[in-house]
Scaffold this motif. Structure first.
Motif, short mmCIF file in Angstrom:
data_model
loop_
_atom_site.label_atom_id
_atom_site.label_comp_id
_atom_site.label_asym_id
_atom_site.label_seq_id
_atom_site.Cartn_x
_atom_site.Cartn_y
_atom_site.Cartn_z
N THR A 36 0.83 -1.21 0.00
CA THR A 36 0.00 0.00 0.00
C THR A 36 0.86 1.26 0.00
N GLN A 37 2.17 1.11 0.20
CA GLN A 37 3.09 2.26 0.22
C GLN A 37 3.63 2.50 -1.19
N THR A 38 4.14 3.70 -1.41
CA THR A 38 4.93 4.00 -2.60
C THR A 38 6.37 4.15 -2.12
N TYR A 39 7.30 3.51 -2.82
CA TYR A 39 8.69 3.53 -2.40
C TYR A 39 9.54 4.38 -3.34
N LEU A 40 10.27 5.34 -2.75
CA LEU A 40 11.28 6.10 -3.48
C LEU A 40 12.58 5.31 -3.32
N VAL A 41 13.08 4.79 -4.43
CA VAL A 41 14.18 3.83 -4.37
C VAL A 41 15.53 4.49 -4.66
N ARG A 42 16.51 4.10 -3.85
CA ARG A 42 17.91 4.43 -4.10
C ARG A 42 18.67 3.12 -4.23
N ILE A 43 19.53 3.05 -5.23
CA ILE A 43 20.37 1.88 -5.45
C ILE A 43 21.81 2.26 -5.12
N ASP A 44 22.47 1.43 -4.35
CA ASP A 44 23.88 1.67 -4.04
C ASP A 44 24.70 1.57 -5.32
N LYS A 45 25.45 2.61 -5.63
CA LYS A 45 26.21 2.66 -6.89
C LYS A 45 27.34 1.64 -6.95
N ASN A 46 27.72 1.08 -5.81
CA ASN A 46 28.85 0.15 -5.77
C ASN A 46 28.47 -1.31 -5.99
N ILE A 47 27.17 -1.61 -6.04
CA ILE A 47 26.79 -3.01 -6.24
C ILE A 47 26.99 -3.40 -7.71
N SER A 48 27.11 -4.69 -7.94
CA SER A 48 27.29 -5.20 -9.30
C SER A 48 25.96 -5.26 -10.02
N VAL A 49 26.02 -5.33 -11.33
CA VAL A 49 24.81 -5.50 -12.14
C VAL A 49 24.12 -6.81 -11.76
N GLU A 50 24.91 -7.86 -11.47
CA GLU A 50 24.30 -9.14 -11.07
C GLU A 50 23.48 -8.97 -9.80
N ASN A 51 23.98 -8.21 -8.85
CA ASN A 51 23.24 -7.94 -7.62
C ASN A 51 21.97 -7.16 -7.94
N PHE A 52 22.07 -6.16 -8.82
CA PHE A 52 20.91 -5.36 -9.23
C PHE A 52 19.84 -6.24 -9.88
N VAL A 53 20.25 -7.12 -10.79
CA VAL A 53 19.30 -8.01 -11.46
C VAL A 53 18.59 -8.89 -10.43
N ASN A 54 19.32 -9.41 -9.46
CA ASN A 54 18.70 -10.26 -8.45
C ASN A 54 17.78 -9.48 -7.52
N ILE A 55 18.07 -8.20 -7.29
CA ILE A 55 17.14 -7.34 -6.54
C ILE A 55 15.84 -7.18 -7.33
N LEU A 56 15.95 -6.92 -8.65
CA LEU A 56 14.75 -6.79 -9.48
C LEU A 56 13.93 -8.08 -9.47
N ILE A 57 14.62 -9.22 -9.51
CA ILE A 57 13.93 -10.52 -9.47
C ILE A 57 13.18 -10.67 -8.15
N GLU A 58 13.82 -10.31 -7.06
CA GLU A 58 13.17 -10.41 -5.74
C GLU A 58 11.96 -9.50 -5.66
N LEU A 59 12.06 -8.28 -6.19
CA LEU A 59 10.91 -7.36 -6.19
C LEU A 59 9.76 -7.93 -7.01
N GLU A 60 10.08 -8.62 -8.10
CA GLU A 60 9.04 -9.27 -8.91
C GLU A 60 8.41 -10.43 -8.14
N LYS A 61 9.22 -11.20 -7.44
CA LYS A 61 8.69 -12.33 -6.64
C LYS A 61 7.69 -11.82 -5.61
N GLN A 62 8.02 -10.66 -5.00
CA GLN A 62 7.13 -10.09 -3.98
C GLN A 62 5.97 -9.31 -4.59
N LYS A 63 5.97 -9.18 -5.91
CA LYS A 63 4.92 -8.42 -6.62
C LYS A 63 4.83 -6.98 -6.08
N ILE A 64 6.00 -6.40 -5.85
CA ILE A 64 6.06 -5.05 -5.27
C ILE A 64 6.47 -4.01 -6.31
#
Length: 197
Positions: A158-186
Motif C-alpha cells: 500500500t506504500q509507494t517507495y522512493l528507491v535508491r540503489i547503491d552505486k557500488n553493487i554489481s549488475v548481477e546484484n541489481f538483477v537479483n534485486i529486481l527478481i526479488e521485487l518481482e517475486k514479492q509483486k512489489i
C-alpha cells in the motif's frame, strides 16, 4: 592444389584465432525465471572493452519493441547507470510523436533451469545525482537497496517507495534485486524514478 590447401588452412586458422580472441560476455545469474520467452524485442549490449572501459552496443534498438539488455554481470551500477539513464530517457520520453508502449528488460541466466530469462526494469528514469532530502508524504517511504536481503524485507504494497540503489553493487546484484521485487509483486509500488548514488 597444395597452394589452395595452405591458403585454406591459413584463412581457417585466422578465423579460428579471431573467434577465440572475442571476449565472452558473462551475464547475471539467478535460480529463478521471471519471464522465459520474449517476442518483439531488440537487443543491446553493455560490456567492458579491451582497455576496461564500459561501452554500449545498441545499433539494433528499434522503437516500440522491448529492449533487452545483456550487461556484463561484474560491471558496477555506477558504471552502467549513465547508460540506463540515457536508454530510459529515450525509451520513455514524454511528448514524442508516438508513445513507446514497450519496456526495458535485462537478460540473465537461470542456472537451475538452465535457460535464459528476463526481468523487467520497473523504473522509467535513472537519476545520477543524490536523492533530494525532503519530508515524505503519507504513504511514501524511502528504500535503499544494497543487496537482495534489502529487497526481501517485508514491503507494504500500500506504500509507494522512493528507491535508491547503491552505486557500488554489481549488475548481477541489481538483477537479483529486481527478481526479488518481482517475486514479492512489489514492482508496481515503486516510484518510476530511481536514484543511483
Amino acid at each position: 592444389m597444395i597452394m589452395k590447401t595452405k591458403l585454406f588452412t591459413l584463412i581457417f586458422g585466422a578465423i579460428l584465432f579471431a573467434s577465440c580472441q572475442q571476449k565472452e560476455m558473462k551475464i547475471s545469474r539467478s535460480d529463478f525465471s521471471v519471464v522465459t520467452e520474449m517476442t518483439d524485442f531488440s537487443p543491446a549490449y553493455i560490456l567492458k572493452n579491451e582497455v576496461g572501459k564500459v561501452e554500449i552496443k545498441k545499433n539494433s534498438l528499434i522503437g516500440n519493441t522491448h529492449w533487452v539488455l545483456s550487461v556484463d554481470r561484474d560491471i558496477t551500477m555506477n558504471e552502467v547507470a549513465p547508460f540506463l539513464h540515457d536508454l530510459t530517457e529515450k525509451k520513455h520520453k514524454v511528448g514524442g510523436m508516438h508513445e513507446d508502449t514497450k519496456d526495458i528488460y535485462m537478460v540473465y541466466s537461470d542456472t537451475v533451469h538452465k535457460q535464459n530469462a528476463y526481468v523487467k526494469v520497473p523504473f522509467k528514469s535513472f537519476a545520477l545525482e543524490n536523492q533530494p532530502v525532503y519530508e515524505l508524504a503519507e504513504g511514501v517511504e524511502s528504500l535503499l537497496l544494497k543487496s537482495v536481503a534489502d529487497a526481501k524485507n517485508p514491503l507494504d504494497k500500500t506504500q509507494t517507495y522512493l528507491v535508491r540503489i547503491d552505486k557500488n553493487i554489481s549488475v548481477e546484484n541489481f538483477v537479483n534485486i529486481l527478481i526479488e521485487l518481482e517475486k514479492q509483486k512489489i514492482s508496481q509500488s515503486l516510484n518510476s524514478e530511481v536514484y543511483v548514488n
